[in-house]
Design a protein around this motif. Structure first.
Motif, mmCIF file in Angstrom:
data_model
loop_
_atom_site.group_PDB
_atom_site.id
_atom_site.type_symbol
_atom_site.label_atom_id
_atom_site.label_comp_id
_atom_site.label_asym_id
_atom_site.label_seq_id
_atom_site.Cartn_x
_atom_site.Cartn_y
_atom_site.Cartn_z
ATOM 1 N N LEU A 288 27.520 43.746 43.200
ATOM 2 C CA LEU A 288 27.969 42.394 42.854
ATOM 3 C C LEU A 288 29.007 42.434 41.732
ATOM 4 O O LEU A 288 29.971 41.662 41.741
ATOM 5 N N LEU A 289 28.807 43.337 40.769
ATOM 6 C CA LEU A 289 29.773 43.474 39.683
ATOM 7 C C LEU A 289 31.127 43.922 40.219
ATOM 8 O O LEU A 289 32.172 43.355 39.858
ATOM 9 N N PHE A 290 31.125 44.924 41.095
ATOM 10 C CA PHE A 290 32.363 45.395 41.696
ATOM 11 C C PHE A 290 32.987 44.288 42.555
ATOM 12 O O PHE A 290 34.202 44.117 42.580
ATOM 13 N N GLY A 291 32.142 43.566 43.282
ATOM 14 C CA GLY A 291 32.648 42.477 44.109
ATOM 15 C C GLY A 291 33.287 41.383 43.277
ATOM 16 O O GLY A 291 34.332 40.841 43.639
ATOM 17 N N GLY A 292 32.661 41.054 42.137
ATOM 18 C CA GLY A 292 33.238 40.052 41.248
ATOM 19 C C GLY A 292 34.574 40.499 40.681
ATOM 20 O O GLY A 292 35.504 39.698 40.545
ATOM 21 N N ALA A 293 34.682 41.795 40.363
ATOM 22 C CA ALA A 293 35.960 42.320 39.869
ATOM 23 C C ALA A 293 37.036 42.203 40.942
ATOM 24 O O ALA A 293 38.190 41.866 40.651
ATOM 25 N N GLY B 150 41.276 38.260 40.953
ATOM 26 C CA GLY B 150 42.642 37.822 41.219
ATOM 27 C C GLY B 150 42.720 36.541 42.025
ATOM 28 O O GLY B 150 43.348 35.561 41.596
ATOM 29 N N PRO B 151 42.077 36.477 43.201
ATOM 30 C CA PRO B 151 42.101 35.231 43.977
ATOM 31 C C PRO B 151 41.495 34.050 43.231
ATOM 32 O O PRO B 151 41.942 32.921 43.399
ATOM 33 N N PHE C 53 45.621 42.026 39.099
ATOM 34 C CA PHE C 53 44.182 41.794 39.157
ATOM 35 C C PHE C 53 43.545 42.480 40.362
ATOM 36 O O PHE C 53 42.328 42.682 40.384
ATOM 37 N N PHE C 54 44.357 42.828 41.352
ATOM 38 C CA PHE C 54 43.812 43.568 42.487
ATOM 39 C C PHE C 54 43.356 44.966 42.065
ATOM 40 O O PHE C 54 42.572 45.612 42.759
#
Length: 308
Positions: free
Chosen positions: A251-256, A260-261, A275-276
Motif C-alpha cells: 500500500l505504501l508503494f502504491g500510494g507513492a 503524481g496523478p 512524481f512518477f
C-alpha cells in the motif's frame, strides 16, 4: 452524476484510490517472493514471470472472453516458470540469483515475442466491487471501486501469515529456509519444499501480471510492469519477510505511485513526471535505510543467498 469540487481533500482521496489500484501487483509479487524466500531461495526472475503473466493472461482473456480464465492462465504460466527455476537451482553449484536474472530476461523476451499480436486487440477487464455506495460524491465512489484481486490479495496475506505461524506446512517451509541440515535431520526434502514454494511464488507473480493487463492499466504492452517484480525484492526485505507487513508495504508503494496523478487532479502539474519516480526513489531509500549490518537481514531465512 456531476463531479463535486472537494478541494484539497481530493489529494488524499486520489492517493487512497491510487494506492488500492497500484498496490495490487506489488502485493501479489511480494507475497510470492516472501513465500519463496522463506523457503531459502531468492527469485529475481519474478519480473519476467510478471511480464509473461501479463501477456498470457491478456491473450487468453481476449481469446476466451473471460478475464478469470486469463488470470488462471497467468497463474499457470507463473507455476511453470517457478518450477523451472526451482528445478535448475537444485543442482550443485547453481546460483539462484544468476538463474533468476536469466529467467527474467527469458520471460520478458518470450512475452515480447508472443505478445506482439495482442498489443492492439481489447480484452475484457476484471470486474471491481463498489464500496462507495454510502456516499453521494462521485470522487468517493470512484476511489472505492476495489478490484476483486486486491481483496483476494489481502486475504492471502493474512492466510500466509497464519500458515507460517500455526501450520505444519508453514513450519516445514521455515525449517527448510533456516537450515537445510535441520530439514534433512527431520526427514524433509529441502529441494522439493523449495521447488513447490518457488512454483507458488511464481503463480502469485503471474496473477500480478494479469492484474496489470486486465485491470490497471488494463492493456498489454511491453512496458506494462515498470520493474515492479524487481522492486518486490526490496519490499520483502523492508517487510522483514512478514506477509502482513508485505500488505502494508505494498500500500505504501502504491500510494507513492499514485502521488503524481493525485497532485495533477488538483492542478499541480509542475514537475508532474518527476512524481512518477516516487516508487523508485522510495525503493532506493528503503534499501539505504535497511543497509545497516545489524538490521538489514533481521528476520531473514538463514539459507538465503543474500545472507551468506
Amino acid at each position: 452524476m456531476d463531479p463535486v469540487d472537494i478541494g484539497l481533500w481530493g489529494v488524499p482521496l486520489a492517493i487512497l484510490a491510487g494506492a488500492i489500484r497500484v498496490s495490487t501487483p506489488f502485493l501479489f509479487v511480494s507475497l510470492g517472493e516472501c513465500l519463496t524466500e522463506r523457503s531459502g531461495r531468492i527469485n529475481l526472475g519474478l519480473e519476467g514471470t510478471l511480464i509473461f503473466g501479463a501477456m498470457s493472461g491478456y491473450a487468453i482473456a481476449y481469446e476466451t472472453g473471460s478475464p478469470f480464465l486469463g488470470v488462471a492462465a497467468a497463474a499457470l504460466a507463473g507455476v511453470v516458470f517457478g518450477l523451472f527455476h526451482g528445478w535448475v537451482c537444485k543442482f550443485k553449484g547453481v546460483n539462484d540469483i544468476a538463474i533468476g536474472i536469466a529467467l527474467m530476461l527469458l520471460g520478458t523476451g518470450l512475452a515480447f515475442f508472443f505478445g506482439k499480436p495482442y498489443i492492439q486487440p481489447v480484452a475484457p477487464k476484471l470486474p471491481s466491487i463498489s464500496l462507495g455506495g454510502w456516499s453521494d460524491v462521485p470522487q468517493v465512489q470512484a476511489a472505492l471501486q476495489v478490484n476483486v484481486l486486491f481483496l483476494f490479495g489481502a486475504v492471502l496475506a493474512v492466510f500466509l501469515w497464519w500458515m507460517f505461524r500455526a501450520t505444519r506446512v508453514g513450519l516445514v517451509i521455515r525449517v527448510v529456509g533456516d537450515s537445510s541440515d535441520a530439514a534433512r535431520a527431520m526427514g524433509l526434502n529441502a529441494d522439493r519444499v523449495r521447488l513447490l514454494s518457488t512454483a507458488a511464488g511464481g503463480a502469485f507473480a503471474g496473477i500480478a501480471g494479469a492484474y496489470l493487463s486486465l485491470y490497471y492499466p488494463g492493456s498489454w504492452n511491453e512496458g506494462v510492469s515498470s520493474g515492479q517484480g524487481l522492486m518486490a525484492v526490496a519490499l520483502v526485505i523492508f517487510a522483514r519477510w512478514n506477509p502482513i507487513n508485505c500488505f502494508w508495504a505494498a500500500l505504501l508503494f502504491g500510494g507513492a505511485g499514485a502521488l503524481g496523478p493525485a497532485l495533477q487532479s488538483v492542478g499541480v502539474s509542475e514537475g508532474y513526471y518527476l512524481f512518477f519516480a516516487a516508487p523508485y526513489v522510495l525503493t532506493l531509500g528503503l534499501l539505504i535505510a535497511t543497509s545497516s549490518p545489524e538490521r538489514a537481514m533481521q528476520g531473514a531465512p538463514a539459507e538465503l543467498s543474500i545472507t551468506k
